[in-house]
Scaffold this motif. Structure first.
Motif, PDB file in Angstrom:
ATOM      1  N   LEU A 275      28.168  25.546  31.028  1.00  0.00           N
ATOM      2  CA  LEU A 275      28.639  25.007  29.753  1.00  0.00           C
ATOM      3  C   LEU A 275      30.125  24.649  29.825  1.00  0.00           C
ATOM      4  N   THR A 276      30.937  25.609  30.244  1.00  0.00           N
ATOM      5  CA  THR A 276      32.392  25.488  30.136  1.00  0.00           C
ATOM      6  C   THR A 276      32.971  24.418  31.070  1.00  0.00           C
TER       7      THR A 276
ATOM      8  N   TYR B  72      34.292  36.463  27.508  1.00  0.00           N
ATOM      9  CA  TYR B  72      33.240  35.446  27.736  1.00  0.00           C
ATOM     10  C   TYR B  72      32.084  35.603  26.752  1.00  0.00           C
ATOM     11  N   GLU B  73      31.267  34.558  26.741  1.00  0.00           N
ATOM     12  CA  GLU B  73      30.219  34.427  25.715  1.00  0.00           C
ATOM     13  C   GLU B  73      30.807  34.446  24.316  1.00  0.00           C
TER      14      GLU B  73
ATOM     15  N   GLY C 228      36.254  25.178  26.254  1.00  0.00           N
ATOM     16  CA  GLY C 228      35.973  26.611  26.420  1.00  0.00           C
ATOM     17  C   GLY C 228      35.320  27.128  25.155  1.00  0.00           C
ATOM     18  N   SER C 229      36.142  27.700  24.263  1.00  0.00           N
ATOM     19  CA  SER C 229      35.586  28.137  22.975  1.00  0.00           C
ATOM     20  C   SER C 229      34.997  26.935  22.238  1.00  0.00           C
TER      21      SER C 229
ATOM     22  N   ILE D 298      36.660  41.568  30.721  1.00  0.00           N
ATOM     23  CA  ILE D 298      36.107  40.232  30.466  1.00  0.00           C
ATOM     24  C   ILE D 298      35.102  40.236  29.305  1.00  0.00           C
TER      25      ILE D 298
ATOM     26  N   PHE E 210      34.416  28.002  35.599  1.00  0.00           N
ATOM     27  CA  PHE E 210      34.118  29.374  35.153  1.00  0.00           C
ATOM     28  C   PHE E 210      32.612  29.624  35.045  1.00  0.00           C
ATOM     29  N   ILE E 211      31.825  29.069  35.937  1.00  0.00           N
ATOM     30  CA  ILE E 211      30.377  29.238  35.828  1.00  0.00           C
ATOM     31  C   ILE E 211      29.907  30.430  36.669  1.00  0.00           C
ATOM     32  N   THR E 212      29.413  31.436  35.973  1.00  0.00           N
ATOM     33  CA  THR E 212      28.915  32.632  36.657  1.00  0.00           C
ATOM     34  C   THR E 212      27.698  32.277  37.490  1.00  0.00           C
TER      35      THR E 212
ATOM     36  N   MET F  25      24.192  29.246  33.591  1.00  0.00           N
ATOM     37  CA  MET F  25      24.349  28.386  32.415  1.00  0.00           C
ATOM     38  C   MET F  25      25.683  27.673  32.533  1.00  0.00           C
TER      39      MET F  25
ATOM     40  N   THR G  65      34.880  34.748  22.635  1.00  0.00           N
ATOM     41  CA  THR G  65      35.879  35.810  22.492  1.00  0.00           C
ATOM     42  C   THR G  65      35.608  36.590  21.195  1.00  0.00           C
TER      43      THR G  65
ATOM     44  N   THR H 158      32.409  33.378  40.118  1.00  0.00           N
ATOM     45  CA  THR H 158      32.738  32.516  38.984  1.00  0.00           C
ATOM     46  C   THR H 158      33.170  31.176  39.576  1.00  0.00           C
TER      47      THR H 158
ATOM     48  N   LYS I  86      39.384  36.892  40.644  1.00  0.00           N
ATOM     49  CA  LYS I  86      39.422  37.512  39.313  1.00  0.00           C
ATOM     50  C   LYS I  86      39.936  38.953  39.326  1.00  0.00           C
TER      51      LYS I  86
ATOM     52  N   GLN J 214      37.544  36.848  18.811  1.00  0.00           N
ATOM     53  CA  GLN J 214      37.998  36.012  17.688  1.00  0.00           C
ATOM     54  C   GLN J 214      36.876  35.068  17.235  1.00  0.00           C
ATOM     55  N   LEU J 215      36.121  34.566  18.197  1.00  0.00           N
ATOM     56  CA  LEU J 215      35.012  33.659  17.841  1.00  0.00           C
ATOM     57  C   LEU J 215      33.838  34.443  17.237  1.00  0.00           C
TER      58      LEU J 215
HETATM   59  C1  LIG Z   1      34.605  35.608  34.501  1.00  0.00           C
HETATM   60  C2  LIG Z   1      34.126  34.509  33.617  1.00  0.00           C
HETATM   61  C3  LIG Z   1      32.801  34.120  33.643  1.00  0.00           C
HETATM   62  C4  LIG Z   1      32.353  33.071  32.846  1.00  0.00           C
HETATM   63  N1  LIG Z   1      31.053  32.672  32.928  1.00  0.00           N
HETATM   64  C5  LIG Z   1      30.664  31.534  32.277  1.00  0.00           C
HETATM   65  C6  LIG Z   1      29.365  30.970  32.485  1.00  0.00           C
HETATM   66  O1  LIG Z   1      28.533  31.514  33.186  1.00  0.00           O
HETATM   67  N2  LIG Z   1      29.065  29.804  31.864  1.00  0.00           N
HETATM   68  C7  LIG Z   1      29.950  29.168  31.060  1.00  0.00           C
HETATM   69  O2  LIG Z   1      29.625  28.106  30.566  1.00  0.00           O
HETATM   70  N3  LIG Z   1      31.179  29.693  30.811  1.00  0.00           N
HETATM   71  C8  LIG Z   1      31.554  30.851  31.405  1.00  0.00           C
HETATM   72  N4  LIG Z   1      32.814  31.362  31.199  1.00  0.00           N
HETATM   73  C9  LIG Z   1      33.701  30.722  30.251  1.00  0.00           C
HETATM   74  C10 LIG Z   1      33.934  31.551  29.014  1.00  0.00           C
HETATM   75  O3  LIG Z   1      32.809  31.552  28.184  1.00  0.00           O
HETATM   76  C11 LIG Z   1      35.207  31.021  28.326  1.00  0.00           C
HETATM   77  O4  LIG Z   1      36.287  31.391  29.169  1.00  0.00           O
HETATM   78  C12 LIG Z   1      35.396  31.580  26.928  1.00  0.00           C
HETATM   79  O5  LIG Z   1      34.423  31.079  26.066  1.00  0.00           O
HETATM   80  C13 LIG Z   1      36.767  31.255  26.358  1.00  0.00           C
HETATM   81  O6  LIG Z   1      37.103  29.908  26.565  1.00  0.00           O
HETATM   82  P1  LIG Z   1      38.534  29.547  27.233  1.00  0.00           P
HETATM   83  O7  LIG Z   1      38.674  30.364  28.452  1.00  0.00           O
HETATM   84  O8  LIG Z   1      38.616  28.080  27.398  1.00  0.00           O
HETATM   85  O9  LIG Z   1      39.591  30.049  26.181  1.00  0.00           O
HETATM   86  P2  LIG Z   1      40.123  29.231  24.904  1.00  0.00           P
HETATM   87  O10 LIG Z   1      38.979  28.629  24.193  1.00  0.00           O
HETATM   88  O11 LIG Z   1      41.219  28.335  25.344  1.00  0.00           O
HETATM   89  O12 LIG Z   1      40.720  30.407  24.015  1.00  0.00           O
HETATM   90  C14 LIG Z   1      42.057  30.918  24.162  1.00  0.00           C
HETATM   91  C15 LIG Z   1      42.374  31.840  22.979  1.00  0.00           C
HETATM   92  O13 LIG Z   1      42.287  31.103  21.728  1.00  0.00           O
HETATM   93  C16 LIG Z   1      41.398  31.746  20.823  1.00  0.00           C
HETATM   94  N5  LIG Z   1      40.668  30.755  20.046  1.00  0.00           N
HETATM   95  C17 LIG Z   1      40.152  29.570  20.461  1.00  0.00           C
HETATM   96  N6  LIG Z   1      39.525  28.954  19.452  1.00  0.00           N
HETATM   97  C18 LIG Z   1      39.639  29.749  18.359  1.00  0.00           C
HETATM   98  C19 LIG Z   1      39.189  29.662  16.997  1.00  0.00           C
HETATM   99  N7  LIG Z   1      38.483  28.641  16.539  1.00  0.00           N
HETATM  100  N8  LIG Z   1      39.466  30.695  16.160  1.00  0.00           N
HETATM  101  C20 LIG Z   1      40.165  31.757  16.597  1.00  0.00           C
HETATM  102  N9  LIG Z   1      40.616  31.891  17.868  1.00  0.00           N
HETATM  103  C21 LIG Z   1      40.354  30.904  18.737  1.00  0.00           C
HETATM  104  C22 LIG Z   1      40.465  32.552  21.729  1.00  0.00           C
HETATM  105  O14 LIG Z   1      39.899  33.660  21.044  1.00  0.00           O
HETATM  106  C23 LIG Z   1      41.406  33.007  22.841  1.00  0.00           C
HETATM  107  O15 LIG Z   1      42.105  34.149  22.415  1.00  0.00           O
HETATM  108  C24 LIG Z   1      33.257  32.429  31.972  1.00  0.00           C
HETATM  109  C25 LIG Z   1      34.591  32.842  31.922  1.00  0.00           C
HETATM  110  C26 LIG Z   1      35.036  33.858  32.741  1.00  0.00           C
HETATM  111  C27 LIG Z   1      36.483  34.243  32.683  1.00  0.00           C
END
Ligand SMILES: Cc1cc2nc3c(=O)[nH]c(=O)nc-3n(C[C@H](O)[C@H](O)[C@H](O)COP(=O)(O)OP(=O)(O)OC[C@H]3O[C@@H](n4cnc5c(N)ncnc54)[C@H](O)[C@@H]3O)c2cc1C
Length: 576
Positions: free
Chosen positions: A175-176, A436-437, A181-182, A432, A208-210, A173, A439, A261, A253, A441-442
């Motif tokens: 997405l990121t 992922y999927e 990210g979030s 992790i 970051f795509i698994t 999937m 945080t 990833t 990682k 917090q989300l």
């Molecule tokens: C090993 C690994 C595998 C992954 N696999 C996939 C995949 O297969 N497909 C894919 O699409 N993505 C994947 N991801 C991405 C993953 O889903 C994102 O890393 C995750 O959603 C967080 O986004 P970010 O890293 O940009 O962090 P950020 O969004 O920058 O967040 C940083 C911090 O800010 C906080 N934060 C951000 N927004 C808010 C808010 N509104 N309220 C409160 N706190 C907030 C977060 O909780 C976190 O503590 C993967 C990531 C990793 C590390």
């Protein structure tokens, strides 16, 4: 010989939950599939028997192939050669073994060559896979992306892709992106319609795509030029046979090292629109991510299981001061807490999977015929519960997996810090799960809505508190009812301030309180069905919940809202 299903009676307990009768009846359309497929079950007992058989096969492959490969996969990991991912040899062997055992496309309907198993069974296999190797669990469980094609794709797409997944094609999937990210509304990967070739073209970067070099990708992209929010995003299917997506690099990682990833580049990539334009994020990714969050709940639970088993084995074996360390209260307390959090995690995992099963199957049936009023009400009820329990369970189970793997290292003392025992891998892998999927917090952002609107509270009162429990559980039941009374006062205490930053600030605590109470009730119910297996965990967990909620109550009621300013690190403060 180890079979990860047969050696874990908790799995059978959850597979035999009373709601499974309704789930099987719906999934099997009242057992009418048996008219067309001679291997389809004819009644509930037959269905349950077939679920058990598949779980036994899964338990065997996972115990005999995936688990023994895990350490080597963690050391070797995947690599990138000519823009393509090369799996660690053990990972390739795992994929081959699970495919040959028929463990791909578990939940897909028989007409697309799937096994038509409920989500509960798929999640159970993920739970077992994560106990063996959390990184491999990711690759295998991404087959669940086929669910999105089944739900939202057209018939031609279903016929083209789903049988391939059932035959072993892998999925991802996408997405990121670096700046999304979030906040997936910020996705910028561009989708433009190619009139000449009557297809869509994708251009941009994902990170970051698994399993980013998978056979079939679901891609979130911006199809509406000039838009900036989620309403301009659509979902696409990319078939690796068409080429165009390259793996620029894989991340180095901390954990789940067997799971590649990837950073991906898309250059004029041919893709198919899945579903309708503009619903990519708003509808399809929301559904996809809810399924994936349940998968991560299972991954976290499997890791807690692995940690618990490792903790108890080591504590029985290791002797200090002339006796096994398991005899020291400081050690057995840690083990009991791990077990209680593990059993609680598993309870909410399968409760959520059951809710998802009922509503998703009813939604599917609704495409075939009109639902009657009772079915409509049932769909609505379980959809809401799934919506409420998914973020709650994702937050609780993944934080517990971190705590449990941490404590398992502690139980190992200095040896836990070495590479000699698998607990250090569990600890790295667990880290992790709460990122992922979405945080934690989300997850809190999603769950607090159900705290404030009373979804959890009314479910406790209307369902969990109505359950007739054995007399020996009445004491515990009263203690949990007291926690509910505290919660009932805490929620308006925060909500009625109408101070949004304060509500957001306290949200995590309120959600944690809801989690503690929910898991307590679920463990009471499990102990009622099998006291020998779950009685101790119910006792220990309720005590933990009381301590946690006392802290939460003190924090919330004694917090001075004016003090919020001390928590806000402004630029001036950090510069100063
Ligand atoms: C090993 C690994 C595998 C992954 N696999 C996939 C995949 O297969 N497909 C894919 O699409 N993505 C994947 N991801 C991405 C993953 O889903 C994102 O890393 C995750 O959603 C967080 O986004 P970010 O890293 O940009 O962090 P950020 O969004 O920058 O967040 C940083 C911090 O800010 C906080 N934060 C951000 N927004 C808010 C808010 N509104 N309220 C409160 N706190 C907030 C977060 O909780 C976190 O503590 C993967 C990531 C990793 C590390």
């Amino acid at each position: 010989m180890s079979n990860f299903y047969l050696d874990n009676p908790a799995l059978k307990h959850h597979l035999h939950h009373p709601l499974m009768r309704r789930i099987a009846e719906l999934k099997e359309r009242n057992y009418t599939d048996a008219e067309n497929y001679d291997y389809a079950p004819v009644d509930f007992e037959d269905a349950l028997d077939s679920y058990e058989k598949v779980m036994e096969v899964a338990g065997d492959v996972i115990g005999e192939v995936v688990a023994p490969n895990a350490e080597e996969v963690d050391h070797v990991g995947p690599s990138v050669v000519n823009n393509r991912v090369v799996y660690a040899p053990g990972t390739a062997e795992n994929l081959k073994a699970t495919t040959q055992a028929g463990l791909m496309g578990l939940s897909m309907p028989r007409r697309y060559e799937g096994l038509n198993l409920p989500m509960v069974a798929f999640i159970m296999a993920s739970d077992m896979a994560a106990r063996a190797d959390a990184g491999f669990c990711n690759l295998w469980a991404l087959q669940d992306c086929a669910e999105t094609i089944y739900e939202f794709g057209d018939e031609a797409q279903k016929q083209k892709y789903i049988p391939r997944v059932c035959a072993g094609a892998t999925m991802s999937m996408d997405l990121t992106e670096p700046d999304a990210g979030s906040d997936l509304q910020a996705v910028m990967l561009r989708a433009t319609y190619d009139e000449a070739n009557d297809c869509w073209r994708l251009n941009g970067v994902k990170r970051f795509i698994t399993n980013g070099d998978s056979d079939i990708h679901l891609v979130l992209a911006r199809s509406e030029e000039g838009t900036k929010d989620g309403r301009g995003l659509s979902m696409f299917i990319y078939d690796k046979n068409d080429g165009g997506v390259n793996v620029r690099r894989i991340e180095n990682k901390m954990g789940i090292k067997g799971s590649p990833t990837c950073e991906l580049t898309y250059k004029n990539v041919k893709a198919e629109l899945c579903g309708s334009r503009k619903l990519g994020l708003i509808k399809y990714v929301m559904s996809l991510m809810n399924g994936a969050r349940l998968g991560i709940m299972a991954q976290a639970t499997g890791l807690s299981e692995a940690a618990y088993r490792e903790a108890i084995a080591y504590a029985k074996d290791r002797k200090q001061f002339g006796k096994a360390i398991i005899e020291f209260p400081a050690v057995y307390e840690m083990i009991a807490n791990i077990k209680a959090k593990l059993d609680g995690s598993r309870a909410i995992l399968y409760e959520t999977a059951r809710f998802v099963d009922v509503y998703k199957i009813l939604e599917d049936i609704e495409k075939e015929r009109k639902l009657d009023e009772n079915e409509k009400a049932e769909l609505k009820k379980y959809k809401k519960l799934a919506d409420a329990f998914t973020p709650l369970g994702k937050a609780m189970n993944t934080e517990y997996a971190n705590q449990n793997t941490y404590d398992t290292i502690q139980i190992h003392g200095g040896s836990g810090f070495m590479k000699d025992y698998p607990c250090e891998r569990y600890y790295r892998d667990a880290r992790i799960t709460n990122i992922y999927e979405g945080t934690t917090q989300l997850q809190v952002v999603a769950a607090i809505r159900h705290v404030l609107t009373g979804t959890y509270l009314s479910h406790w009162k209307e369902v969990y508190q109505q359950e007739k429990l054995d007399a020996k559980l009445h004491g515990l039941q009263n203690r949990v009812a007291h926690l509910v009374e505290i919660y009932e006062k805490l929620v308006p205490f925060v909500a009625e301030t109408r101070n949004q930053p304060l509500i957001d600030f306290q949200a995590r605590r309120l959600v944690e309180a809801a989690g503690n109470i929910t898991l307590s009730y679920l463990l009471l119910s499990d102990a009622n069905r099998d006291y020998e297996q779950f009685g101790s965990s119910a006792e220990v967990y309720v005590t933990l919940a009381e301590v946690e909620i006392a802290k939460i109550q003190k924090y919330i009621t004694e917090f001075n809202p004016d003090n919020l300013k001390f928590y806000r690190q402004t630029e001036e403060q950090t510069e100063g």
